[in-house]
Design a protein around this motif. Structure first.
Motif, PDB file in Angstrom:
ATOM      1  N   CYS A   1       6.719  -4.502   5.985  1.00  0.00           N
ATOM      2  CA  CYS A   1       8.329  -3.583   6.021  1.00  0.00           C
ATOM      3  C   CYS A   1       7.240  -2.553   5.842  1.00  0.00           C
ATOM      4  O   CYS A   1       6.194  -1.967   5.099  1.00  0.00           O
ATOM      5  CB  CYS A   1       8.752  -4.573   5.184  1.00  0.00           C
ATOM      6  SG  CYS A   1       9.784  -5.958   5.206  1.00  0.00           S
ATOM      7  N   LEU A   2       8.422  -1.477   6.315  1.00  0.00           N
ATOM      8  CA  LEU A   2       7.978   0.142   5.894  1.00  0.00           C
ATOM      9  C   LEU A   2       9.143   0.715   5.636  1.00  0.00           C
ATOM     10  O   LEU A   2      10.260   0.011   5.585  1.00  0.00           O
ATOM     11  CB  LEU A   2       7.321   0.356   7.270  1.00  0.00           C
ATOM     12  CG  LEU A   2       7.239   2.108   7.197  1.00  0.00           C
ATOM     13  CD1 LEU A   2       6.099   2.800   5.951  1.00  0.00           C
ATOM     14  CD2 LEU A   2       7.126   2.754   8.238  1.00  0.00           C
ATOM     15  N   SER A   3       8.467   1.580   4.038  1.00  0.00           N
ATOM     16  CA  SER A   3       9.623   2.240   3.346  1.00  0.00           C
ATOM     17  C   SER A   3       9.057   4.053   3.265  1.00  0.00           C
ATOM     18  O   SER A   3       8.084   3.777   2.741  1.00  0.00           O
ATOM     19  CB  SER A   3      10.222   1.685   2.013  1.00  0.00           C
ATOM     20  OG  SER A   3      10.968   2.784   1.686  1.00  0.00           O
TER      21      SER A   3
ATOM     22  N   GLN B   1       0.700  -1.427   0.285  1.00  0.00           N
ATOM     23  CA  GLN B   1      -0.069  -0.186   0.338  1.00  0.00           C
ATOM     24  C   GLN B   1       0.774   1.814   0.133  1.00  0.00           C
ATOM     25  O   GLN B   1       1.928   0.994   0.639  1.00  0.00           O
ATOM     26  CB  GLN B   1      -1.093   0.348   1.392  1.00  0.00           C
ATOM     27  CG  GLN B   1      -1.529  -1.596   1.360  1.00  0.00           C
ATOM     28  CD  GLN B   1      -0.600  -1.985   1.894  1.00  0.00           C
ATOM     29  OE1 GLN B   1      -0.303  -1.835   2.883  1.00  0.00           O
ATOM     30  NE2 GLN B   1      -1.127  -3.579   1.582  1.00  0.00           N
ATOM     31  N   GLU B   2       0.770   2.472  -0.761  1.00  0.00           N
ATOM     32  CA  GLU B   2       1.242   3.344  -0.668  1.00  0.00           C
ATOM     33  C   GLU B   2       0.548   4.912  -0.365  1.00  0.00           C
ATOM     34  O   GLU B   2      -0.415   4.880  -0.529  1.00  0.00           O
ATOM     35  CB  GLU B   2       1.569   3.919  -2.430  1.00  0.00           C
ATOM     36  CG  GLU B   2       2.473   5.184  -2.589  1.00  0.00           C
ATOM     37  CD  GLU B   2       2.572   5.518  -3.640  1.00  0.00           C
ATOM     38  OE1 GLU B   2       3.945   6.226  -4.296  1.00  0.00           O
ATOM     39  OE2 GLU B   2       2.547   4.606  -4.983  1.00  0.00           O
ATOM     40  N   THR B   3       1.288   5.410   0.728  1.00  0.00           N
ATOM     41  CA  THR B   3       0.594   6.649   1.016  1.00  0.00           C
ATOM     42  C   THR B   3       1.307   7.836   0.542  1.00  0.00           C
ATOM     43  O   THR B   3       2.445   7.704   0.731  1.00  0.00           O
ATOM     44  CB  THR B   3       0.877   6.958   2.929  1.00  0.00           C
ATOM     45  OG1 THR B   3       0.263   5.914   3.374  1.00  0.00           O
ATOM     46  CG2 THR B   3       0.102   7.786   3.286  1.00  0.00           C
TER      47      THR B   3
ATOM     48  N   THR C   1       5.798   6.959   0.746  1.00  0.00           N
ATOM     49  CA  THR C   1       6.025   6.049   1.547  1.00  0.00           C
ATOM     50  C   THR C   1       5.164   4.772   1.081  1.00  0.00           C
ATOM     51  O   THR C   1       4.390   5.326   0.544  1.00  0.00           O
ATOM     52  CB  THR C   1       5.236   6.289   3.583  1.00  0.00           C
ATOM     53  OG1 THR C   1       5.196   7.616   3.960  1.00  0.00           O
ATOM     54  CG2 THR C   1       4.942   4.979   3.862  1.00  0.00           C
ATOM     55  N   ILE C   2       5.850   3.379   0.937  1.00  0.00           N
ATOM     56  CA  ILE C   2       4.777   1.684   0.797  1.00  0.00           C
ATOM     57  C   ILE C   2       4.987   1.086   2.399  1.00  0.00           C
ATOM     58  O   ILE C   2       6.205   1.315   2.827  1.00  0.00           O
ATOM     59  CB  ILE C   2       5.921   1.908   0.197  1.00  0.00           C
ATOM     60  CG1 ILE C   2       5.766   2.556  -1.250  1.00  0.00           C
ATOM     61  CG2 ILE C   2       5.320   0.200  -0.154  1.00  0.00           C
ATOM     62  CD1 ILE C   2       5.454   1.841  -2.982  1.00  0.00           C
ATOM     63  N   THR C   3       4.239   0.773   2.690  1.00  0.00           N
ATOM     64  CA  THR C   3       3.559  -0.747   3.610  1.00  0.00           C
ATOM     65  C   THR C   3       3.981  -1.534   2.925  1.00  0.00           C
ATOM     66  O   THR C   3       3.177  -1.706   1.661  1.00  0.00           O
ATOM     67  CB  THR C   3       3.045  -0.204   4.270  1.00  0.00           C
ATOM     68  OG1 THR C   3       1.471  -0.239   4.128  1.00  0.00           O
ATOM     69  CG2 THR C   3       3.122   0.901   5.247  1.00  0.00           C
ATOM     70  N   PHE C   4       4.203  -2.802   2.643  1.00  0.00           N
ATOM     71  CA  PHE C   4       4.153  -3.470   2.426  1.00  0.00           C
ATOM     72  C   PHE C   4       4.579  -5.066   3.201  1.00  0.00           C
ATOM     73  O   PHE C   4       5.551  -5.048   4.355  1.00  0.00           O
ATOM     74  CB  PHE C   4       5.315  -3.895   1.082  1.00  0.00           C
ATOM     75  CG  PHE C   4       6.720  -4.118   1.444  1.00  0.00           C
ATOM     76  CD1 PHE C   4       7.886  -4.904   1.573  1.00  0.00           C
ATOM     77  CD2 PHE C   4       7.188  -2.617   0.873  1.00  0.00           C
ATOM     78  CE1 PHE C   4       9.215  -4.583   1.251  1.00  0.00           C
ATOM     79  CE2 PHE C   4       9.197  -2.516   1.965  1.00  0.00           C
ATOM     80  CZ  PHE C   4       9.924  -3.780   1.748  1.00  0.00           C
ATOM     81  N   GLN C   5       3.988  -6.590   2.867  1.00  0.00           N
ATOM     82  CA  GLN C   5       3.579  -7.498   3.113  1.00  0.00           C
ATOM     83  C   GLN C   5       4.307  -8.270   2.779  1.00  0.00           C
ATOM     84  O   GLN C   5       3.943  -8.760   1.302  1.00  0.00           O
ATOM     85  CB  GLN C   5       2.710  -7.734   3.989  1.00  0.00           C
ATOM     86  CG  GLN C   5       1.847  -6.794   4.943  1.00  0.00           C
ATOM     87  CD  GLN C   5       1.501  -5.639   3.837  1.00  0.00           C
ATOM     88  OE1 GLN C   5       0.452  -5.939   3.143  1.00  0.00           O
ATOM     89  NE2 GLN C   5       1.359  -4.752   4.595  1.00  0.00           N
ATOM     90  N   LEU C   6       4.884  -9.985   2.981  1.00  0.00           N
ATOM     91  CA  LEU C   6       5.390 -10.458   2.608  1.00  0.00           C
ATOM     92  C   LEU C   6       5.082 -11.779   2.981  1.00  0.00           C
ATOM     93  O   LEU C   6       4.846 -12.157   4.169  1.00  0.00           O
ATOM     94  CB  LEU C   6       6.660 -10.262   1.996  1.00  0.00           C
ATOM     95  CG  LEU C   6       7.726  -8.986   1.379  1.00  0.00           C
ATOM     96  CD1 LEU C   6       9.059  -9.049   2.024  1.00  0.00           C
ATOM     97  CD2 LEU C   6       7.467  -9.251   0.380  1.00  0.00           C
ATOM     98  N   GLY C   7       5.028 -12.825   1.948  1.00  0.00           N
ATOM     99  CA  GLY C   7       4.588 -14.056   2.499  1.00  0.00           C
ATOM    100  C   GLY C   7       6.287 -15.371   1.883  1.00  0.00           C
ATOM    101  O   GLY C   7       6.526 -14.835   0.538  1.00  0.00           O
TER     102      GLY C   7
END
Length: 372
Positions: free
Chosen positions: A273-275, A242-244, A258-264
Motif C-alpha cells: 500500500c501507498l499513502s 518506509q517513509e519518504t 509519503t509512507i509505503t507499507f506492506q502487510l502480512g
C-alpha cells in the motif's frame, strides 16, 4: 486549500471509463439485503461544521431515517447559518464548552463528531457521558490507546460507537466482498491499495501534528489500511513500512508526506500500500486470488465508484455515500441491524492498532508484529 475531500470529489468526477468488453450482472434480488426498513428516525447533532459536515448535512436531506436536529460548533456565525438552513431550534445549538447539556435534550439521540482528529477522543468521552450515541469520523483517534478508551467509555455508558466508514455501505464494495466470500477469486493472494493526492494550504490543520496526529497516513492512508482488511477478509499480523519526505518544511517532524507499507495476513496473503500527500490521482484497490481478480478505480472517492472483475464490469448504481451511511447507521442504532462490514468502535480501533504499528515500523526499519 485543496483538501482530501475536494480531491476525492474531483477525482471521481473526472475518472474516465475503463474499456472492458463484458458487463457484469449482479445476482437478482441482492439489493434487498441493504434496504433500510421503515421505522423511527435517528435525531442527530453534527459536531464541527466544516466542509465535510456540510456534505453530510446535504446528503442527510435525502434520508428517511436520519435527521439533523442539533449542531455543536465553536463558531457562532456557523450556528446561525445552520439554524436558518436546516430549521434547527436555538435550544438544540451548543458550543464546545456547553455541549454536555445535550444530556437533558430529548431531541438528540446521537452526535456525529466531524472535528480534527485529536479532538475525537475527548469529545467522544463527553458525548458518551451525556448518554448519547456517538458517530465519529475516521480516524477515530490519534492512536490505539485513545481508540480503546473511546470504545470502553461508550460500552460503560451503554451507547453505540460507530465510525464513519462510508465505503462499508457502498454497493460496488459490498459486491466485491460478496464475490470474495463466495469463492469467486479463489484463495486470496495479494491486495494493493493506493491512496494519495497533493495537499494544498500548508497552514491547514491536517498538517498540524497536534491536531491531526500525523499526516497523509491518518488522513487518507487509512482507506488502504481498512480496505486491505475488508477486501482480503482477514486481520494483518505484521507490517513493514518506509517513509519518504521531500519537503521537510511543509511536512514537519511527525507529519508524514509519503509512507509505503506492506502487510502480512494469517493465510499467507500480503498487501502492498501507498499513502501520500505528494502525488495526485491515487485511488485504487486491486485484489487477486488464484481464481480471479477485482479492481476498483476510483475505489474510495465520493463516486461513482468504477469497478470490474475478471468476468467483466460491475459499476453498480451510485447512491450518495453519506446518505446510505446515515440510513444504515440509523438502522444499526435503532433496530440493532448488523452491517455486512462492521463500522463499530472496535473496527476503528483495529485500524489505529495497525497505524501505530506502521509508525513503529517506519521508525525501527524492521518488521513489526501487529498485536490487537
Amino acid at each position: 486549500m485543496k483538501s482530501r475531500r475536494e480531491f476525492l470529489q474531483k477525482l471521481t468526477i473526472g475518472a474516465g471509463v475503463i474499456p472492458f468488453a463484458l458487463q457484469y450482472q449482479p445476482a437478482f434480488g441482492r439489493e434487498k439485503e441493504h434496504t433500510v426498513p421503515d421505522g423511527p428516525v435517528l435525531r442527530v447533532a453534527l459536531m464541527g461544521l466544516g466542509s465535510y459536515a456540510n456534505r453530510v448535512a446535504e446528503a442527510m436531506q435525502s434520508c428517511k431515517r436520519a435527521k439533523i436536529t442539533g449542531v455543536i460548533s465553536g463558531t457562532p456565525s456557523k450556528i446561525t447559518d445552520w439554524q436558518k438552513k436546516y430549521n434547527i431550534p436555538a435550544k438544540n445549538c451548543y458550543n464546545y464548552e456547553n455541549f454536555d447539556a445535550i444530556k437533558d435534550n430529548p431531541d438528540i439521540d446521537a452526535v456525529y463528531i466531524i472535528t480534527p482528529n485529536s479532538l475525537h477522543h475527548p469529545q467522544c468521552l463527553r458525548v458518551a457521558a451525556a448518554g448519547k450515541h456517538v458517530i465519529c469520523e475516521k480516524p477515530m483517534a490519534i492512536n490505539a490507546k485513545q481508540g480503546k478508551e473511546m470504545v470502553e467509555a461508550c460500552e460503560k455508558a451503554g451507547v453505540k460507537l460507530l465510525i464513519g466508514y462510508r465505503m462499508h455501505f457502498e454497493a460496488n464494495t459490498l459486491e466485491v466482498v460478496r464475490l470474495r466470500k463466495a469463492g469467486e477469486f479463489g484463495k486470496i493472494k495479494f491486495f494493493q491499495g493506493l491512496s494519495g493526492f497533493k495537499i494544498g494550504d500548508p497552514t491547514q490543520w491536517r498538517l498540524n501534528r497536534e491536531l491531526a496526529g500525523g499526516g497523509a497516513m491518518m488522513d487518507i492512508g487509512i482507506y488502504a489500511i481498512n480496505g486491505s482488511r475488508y477486501m482480503i477478509g482477514e486481520e494483518p499480523i505484521w507490517v513493514t513500512a518506509q517513509e519518504t519526505k521531500t519537503d521537510p518544511v511543509k511536512f514537519k517532524v511527525g507529519v508524514d508526506e509519503t509512507i509505503t507499507f506492506q502487510l502480512g495476513f494469517p493465510s499467507g496473503a500480503t498487501a502492498s500500500c501507498l499513502s501520500t500527500y505528494a502525488v495526485s490521482y491515487l485511488d485504487k484497490f486491486f485484489l487477486v486470488g488464484e481464481g480471479g481478480f477485482a479492481e476498483m478505480q476510483p475505489s474510495t472517492g465520493y463516486g461513482p465508484i468504477k469497478s470490474w472483475t475478471h468476468k467483466g464490469r460491475l459499476d453498480l448504481p451510485h447512491v450518495t455515500h453519506q446518505t446510505t451511511q446515515m440510513e444504515e447507521m440509523a438502522a444499526i442504532i435503532l433496530d440493532g441491524k448488523q452491517p455486512i462490514i462492521p463500522v463499530d468502535g472496535k473496527e476503528g480501533w483495529k485500524d489505529m492498532v495497525i497505524i501505530d504499528a506502521i509508525f513503529a515500523a517506519v521508525k525501527s526499519g524492521k518488521k513489526v508484529e501487529i498485536k490487537y
